[in-house]
Design a protein around this motif. Structure first.
Motif, PDB file in Angstrom:
ATOM      1  N   GLY A 134     -12.594 -12.070  -0.025  1.00  0.00           N
ATOM      2  CA  GLY A 134     -12.287 -11.032  -1.115  1.00  0.00           C
ATOM      3  C   GLY A 134     -13.654 -10.614  -1.630  1.00  0.00           C
ATOM      4  N   GLY A 149      -1.595   0.198   7.522  1.00  0.00           N
ATOM      5  CA  GLY A 149      -2.261   0.724   6.650  1.00  0.00           C
ATOM      6  C   GLY A 149      -3.238  -0.475   6.191  1.00  0.00           C
ATOM      7  N   THR A 150      -3.744  -0.240   4.713  1.00  0.00           N
ATOM      8  CA  THR A 150      -4.934  -1.127   4.425  1.00  0.00           C
ATOM      9  C   THR A 150      -4.084  -2.295   3.753  1.00  0.00           C
ATOM     10  OG1 THR A 150      -6.379   0.409   3.525  1.00  0.00           O
ATOM     11  CG2 THR A 150      -6.536  -1.467   2.380  1.00  0.00           C
ATOM     12  N   MET A 151      -4.345  -3.661   4.373  1.00  0.00           N
ATOM     13  CA  MET A 151      -3.414  -4.736   3.732  1.00  0.00           C
ATOM     14  C   MET A 151      -4.617  -5.743   3.299  1.00  0.00           C
ATOM     15  SD  MET A 151      -2.110  -6.212   7.325  1.00  0.00           S
ATOM     16  CE  MET A 151      -2.951  -6.467   8.801  1.00  0.00           C
ATOM     17  N   ASP A 152      -4.069  -6.665   2.957  1.00  0.00           N
ATOM     18  CA  ASP A 152      -4.800  -7.970   2.278  1.00  0.00           C
ATOM     19  C   ASP A 152      -5.371  -8.895   3.386  1.00  0.00           C
ATOM     20  OD1 ASP A 152      -6.072 -10.034   1.061  1.00  0.00           O
ATOM     21  OD2 ASP A 152      -4.322 -10.749   0.353  1.00  0.00           O
ATOM     22  N   GLU A 153      -6.312  -8.268   3.857  1.00  0.00           N
ATOM     23  CA  GLU A 153      -7.161  -9.207   5.005  1.00  0.00           C
ATOM     24  C   GLU A 153      -7.586 -10.560   4.798  1.00  0.00           C
ATOM     25  OE1 GLU A 153      -8.355  -4.736   7.196  1.00  0.00           O
ATOM     26  OE2 GLU A 153      -9.792  -6.262   6.549  1.00  0.00           O
ATOM     27  N   SER A 154      -7.831 -10.751   3.264  1.00  0.00           N
ATOM     28  CA  SER A 154      -8.136 -12.247   3.081  1.00  0.00           C
ATOM     29  C   SER A 154      -7.292 -12.882   3.383  1.00  0.00           C
ATOM     30  CB  SER A 154      -8.733 -12.210   1.606  1.00  0.00           C
ATOM     31  OG  SER A 154      -7.346 -12.217   0.844  1.00  0.00           O
ATOM     32  N   ARG A 155      -6.056 -12.662   3.599  1.00  0.00           N
ATOM     33  CA  ARG A 155      -5.010 -13.559   4.088  1.00  0.00           C
ATOM     34  C   ARG A 155      -4.862 -14.086   5.423  1.00  0.00           C
ATOM     35  NH1 ARG A 155      -2.716 -15.110  -0.226  1.00  0.00           N
ATOM     36  NH2 ARG A 155      -4.829 -14.487  -0.939  1.00  0.00           N
ATOM     37  N   ASN A 160       0.851  -1.254  -0.050  1.00  0.00           N
ATOM     38  CA  ASN A 160      -0.191  -0.029  -0.066  1.00  0.00           C
ATOM     39  C   ASN A 160       0.880   1.305  -0.123  1.00  0.00           C
ATOM     40  OD1 ASN A 160       0.954   0.125   2.620  1.00  0.00           O
ATOM     41  ND2 ASN A 160      -0.852  -1.007   3.457  1.00  0.00           N
ATOM     42  N   THR A 196       1.043   3.465   2.318  1.00  0.00           N
ATOM     43  CA  THR A 196       1.818   3.576   3.509  1.00  0.00           C
ATOM     44  C   THR A 196       3.302   2.577   3.648  1.00  0.00           C
ATOM     45  OG1 THR A 196      -0.338   3.312   4.708  1.00  0.00           O
ATOM     46  CG2 THR A 196       1.726   2.907   6.190  1.00  0.00           C
ATOM     47  N   GLN A 230      -7.647  -5.291  -2.157  1.00  0.00           N
ATOM     48  CA  GLN A 230      -7.332  -4.988  -0.923  1.00  0.00           C
ATOM     49  C   GLN A 230      -5.760  -5.347  -0.849  1.00  0.00           C
ATOM     50  OE1 GLN A 230      -9.168  -6.636   2.337  1.00  0.00           O
ATOM     51  NE2 GLN A 230      -9.423  -4.602   3.251  1.00  0.00           N
ATOM     52  N   GLY A 234       1.960 -15.593   1.103  1.00  0.00           N
ATOM     53  CA  GLY A 234       2.176 -14.231   1.560  1.00  0.00           C
ATOM     54  C   GLY A 234       1.451 -14.069   2.805  1.00  0.00           C
ATOM     55  N   VAL A 274     -15.322  -7.867   0.164  1.00  0.00           N
ATOM     56  CA  VAL A 274     -14.625  -6.797   0.091  1.00  0.00           C
ATOM     57  C   VAL A 274     -14.890  -6.075  -1.198  1.00  0.00           C
ATOM     58  CG1 VAL A 274     -12.330  -5.508  -0.322  1.00  0.00           C
ATOM     59  CG2 VAL A 274     -12.363  -7.451   1.509  1.00  0.00           C
ATOM     60  N   ARG A 284       3.981 -10.252   6.067  1.00  0.00           N
ATOM     61  CA  ARG A 284       3.798 -11.220   5.068  1.00  0.00           C
ATOM     62  C   ARG A 284       4.743 -12.505   4.749  1.00  0.00           C
ATOM     63  NH1 ARG A 284       6.063  -6.813   2.221  1.00  0.00           N
ATOM     64  NH2 ARG A 284       4.498  -5.951   1.006  1.00  0.00           N
ATOM     65  N   THR A 308       8.602 -14.816  -0.596  1.00  0.00           N
ATOM     66  CA  THR A 308       7.255 -15.205  -0.769  1.00  0.00           C
ATOM     67  C   THR A 308       6.234 -14.278  -0.476  1.00  0.00           C
ATOM     68  OG1 THR A 308       8.036 -17.666  -0.727  1.00  0.00           O
ATOM     69  CG2 THR A 308       5.695 -17.356  -0.779  1.00  0.00           C
ATOM     70  N   MET A 309       5.593 -13.786  -1.368  1.00  0.00           N
ATOM     71  CA  MET A 309       4.488 -12.653  -1.390  1.00  0.00           C
ATOM     72  C   MET A 309       2.996 -13.142  -1.995  1.00  0.00           C
ATOM     73  SD  MET A 309       5.725  -9.596  -3.256  1.00  0.00           S
ATOM     74  CE  MET A 309       6.099  -9.509  -5.136  1.00  0.00           C
ATOM     75  N   ASP A 310       2.043 -12.613  -1.506  1.00  0.00           N
ATOM     76  CA  ASP A 310       0.792 -12.884  -2.135  1.00  0.00           C
ATOM     77  C   ASP A 310       0.592 -12.488  -3.642  1.00  0.00           C
ATOM     78  OD1 ASP A 310      -1.525 -13.416  -2.880  1.00  0.00           O
ATOM     79  OD2 ASP A 310      -2.582 -12.010  -1.511  1.00  0.00           O
TER      80      ASP A 310
END
Lengths: 417, 417
Positions: free
Chosen positions: B77, B290-296, A113, A115, A252, B253, B80, B112, A291-293
């Protein structure tokens, strides 16, 4: 909010028929698309999973992904779960992004993001005790807190310029920032478009002044990509941080950092993994984060195709059209202060206002209850403004409905939440 | 690798019937589950999206999520995308994790991956010029590069202890590390289980020695969560970094950092967002990114439920059983060097080896072509070993098939890739 069963029913099924390629999307949307072409924009709305009775006017916080993006994320996730991770199509991603928002494909880094992107900048340059970083009283925590931390840790100073509200013209804004520059200023960090009022700052002018003074310019560009017909190669600034999960409607947790040339080999990575010190990789060193999403990036690639299909010129014209309709309606409301600028060259697709005697949080709850409207209240800096965002899935009817509710609110007030 | 059409056909449909709650999973798996109980473990395998003819022995790189995890990510997802983001169930997540891997729920941070977690540690402590950081020649880049960067940037030194291969016992390993400690050593950073050979290091013993000497201990724990019946409250170390997307089968991730008590308020955040300096938040300050991938995190929550349903004791016994079967078979191979330890207390669910005269990368390509086997070759440090990982979705038949192929490879060699 729908319950789980009706929600799943709502979302199930129909997705597969929607075109996924840039070509198919562009072909579907080859004709029409003028700002007031309702049939065209209704078809665009149909590309989303937003319930039909929802009026979502908070894209400035988080953009809802269209179905093609959701599909791309899911397909990627399922391939990973089947033990065949597809990897990231880096060249397609960087090339597509460069076509859409300008800039050199070699300059793109993909943090989670704005940030994180701004933290990469604040940690990655060498700041010393006694240095000053200059920002404004309209910065989002994502652009601000990295500098608060780094200046606190290094014994540097954070100065805050006060911006005029509403802003009159670009030079007034540039001067408001520049008044606070001192001979200790090392970095100026400002928003391209403020999250508070949607005001466009004169980045090119600030860039000119910064370069002449040997000051770095870091731009919080959370909003413009996907909203404005942007060209990163001319916008200005040494660093441009953004969040494609806002206006670019990516999943997101999808961020962006654009590095101008000297910084691709000069910036210290904040998250080191293999290759961080291999300067031949340029900015891509910073994409080595372990390893990331990667499904986020598959989603971003699909979001880019979606916008290429629509065309950024059409998008910008439409979202401005809706915001103008909203702002014109707000001007007709009695006892209403509009914090966003009247000047179109300073405006974009967000407008902020306050109604005298009406608490904006009460108003927010009221609009949500009455018509399933989602808004944002800018409580930061005690501003207390309601902010409304207009994007491609919104309609003129959405805008008119909200204006009607606001008229009622002015006349009869709203209950305390 | 299946093409896109057959892939989607393969994955479509049947997911909804699979139980999703901890209770339903635990009930399904209430009886049986001894290490050799084939019927039980076949039912577990059926919870995955892995094609039936795939032999996946590379969980040490990335774990394939079971269907319930994929479903949880997708549902999140879609919410969202429908403009109703569910947010993160922080208490459920931290509480569930503490039940599964031990530790205090207040100590968990969710970066992550291990790489990011270790970067948070390396950047977050105060390291000075002249300080030494001690690591080993069996560290993964994710645990190593953050220290390479921070020592390079601050004028500190990175020292590397050499570990015995194969290791004989815990004290031999502890001594090998400790020999390289000097009076300038500020941090020891080692793996709990090495990625190279799956060797378990004596973290509790190193913790005792580090504490006595006033040295910080940072543990790269990428592998144990989801593989071993772990208790983070007793394992030792000031910092424990991990990747639930490996053995805990969370989405790609998904990382983890466990902070012991003093560090929850003492560590400088690396990614500052709102609240980074609010010490009342403890370790949770570092979850403000900050806004992160909350689905993880929705996926991680589901993965925790999956493992609670299975029970970590059963899981550890099963994955050790499969690795022992593999290792026993490897011992019967002529001309084969096994780099992993013979001692069960140093072993886990990974085994590494090399066949004389057979290039491990050629062997990897051969196994892939012959029987759709996925392996990992440890090319790092020029070791050139093949590493095989055994997890809950693997069968004794998988192991036996690969051993047969290895026997053939020893006898007839393998073609160059």
């Amino acid at each position: 909010m729908p319950d789980r069963r009706s929600f799943l029913t709502l979302l199930g099924g129909a997705g597969l028929a929607w075109p996924r390629s840039v070509e198919a999307l562009a072909s579907r949307w080859s004709g029409g698309g003028a700002p007031g072409d309702d049939a065209f924009w209704q078809d665009v709305r149909a590309a989303f999973l937003i319930p039909h009775d929802r009026i979502y006017l908070n894209n400035g916080t988080l953009g809802p992904s269209p179905r093609v993006v959701v599909d791309a994320v899911e397909e990627h996730g399922r391939r990973v779960a089947a033990t065949f991770p597809p990897g990231v199509a880096w060249d397609d991603l960087k090339g597509g992004l460069a076509r859409l928002v300008g800039g050199d494909p070699q300059g793109f880094v993909f943090p989670r993001n704005t940030t994180e992107a701004m933290n990469f900048v604040a940690h990655g340059i060498e700041l010393d005790a006694g240095d000053e970083v200059l920002t404004t009283d309209h910065e989002h925590i994502g652009g601000l807190e990295p500098w608060r931390l780094v200046t606190a840790r290094k014994g540097a100073t954070l100065r805050v310029a006060s911006l005029p509200v509403p802003a009159r013209d670009a030079s007034q804004l540039a001067d408001a920032v520049w008044e606070q520059v001192s001979d200790r200023t090392r970095v100026v960090c400002v928003s391209h478009v403020t999250f508070t009022t949607g005001t466009t700052l004169p980045i090119a002018e600030l860039d000119r002044r910064c370069r002449a003074a040997g000051i770095l310019l870091a731009v919080d560009g959370a909003h413009p990509p996907g909203m404005l017909d942007l060209d990163l190669s001319t916008v200005g600034g040494d660093f441009y941080a953004s969040s494609p999960h806002k206006w670019l409607l990516a999943p997101q947790g999808t961020g962006l950092l654009y590095l101008t040339d000297p910084w691709r080999t000069r910036l210290w990575p904040t998250l080191a993994s293999g290759g961080w010190d291999d300067l031949s990789l340029g900015a891509h060193r910073l994409n080595h984060m372990g390893t990331m999403d990667e499904s986020r990036l598959a989603g971003l690639l699909s979001a880019i195709a979606f916008f290429e299909g629509l065309g950024m010129e059409r998008v910008e014209a439409r979202v401005r059209h809706l915001r103008r309709r909203l702002q014109t309606g707000l001007r007709a409301l009695p006892a209403t202060f509009i914090a966003s600028s009247d000047a179109e060259e300073l405006a974009c697709a967000m407008v902020s206002f306050r109604i005298d005697g009406v608490d904006s949080l009460d108003l927010q709850a009221h609009l949500s209850r009455r018509a399933n409207v989602r808004t944002r209240v800018i409580g930061e800096y005690d501003y207390g403004w309601m902010r409304l965002s207009t994007h491609v899935y919104n309609s003129e009817a959405d805008v008119d409905r909200v204006l009607d509710l606001l008229h009622d609110a002015v006349r009869t007030g709203v209950p305390a939440r």
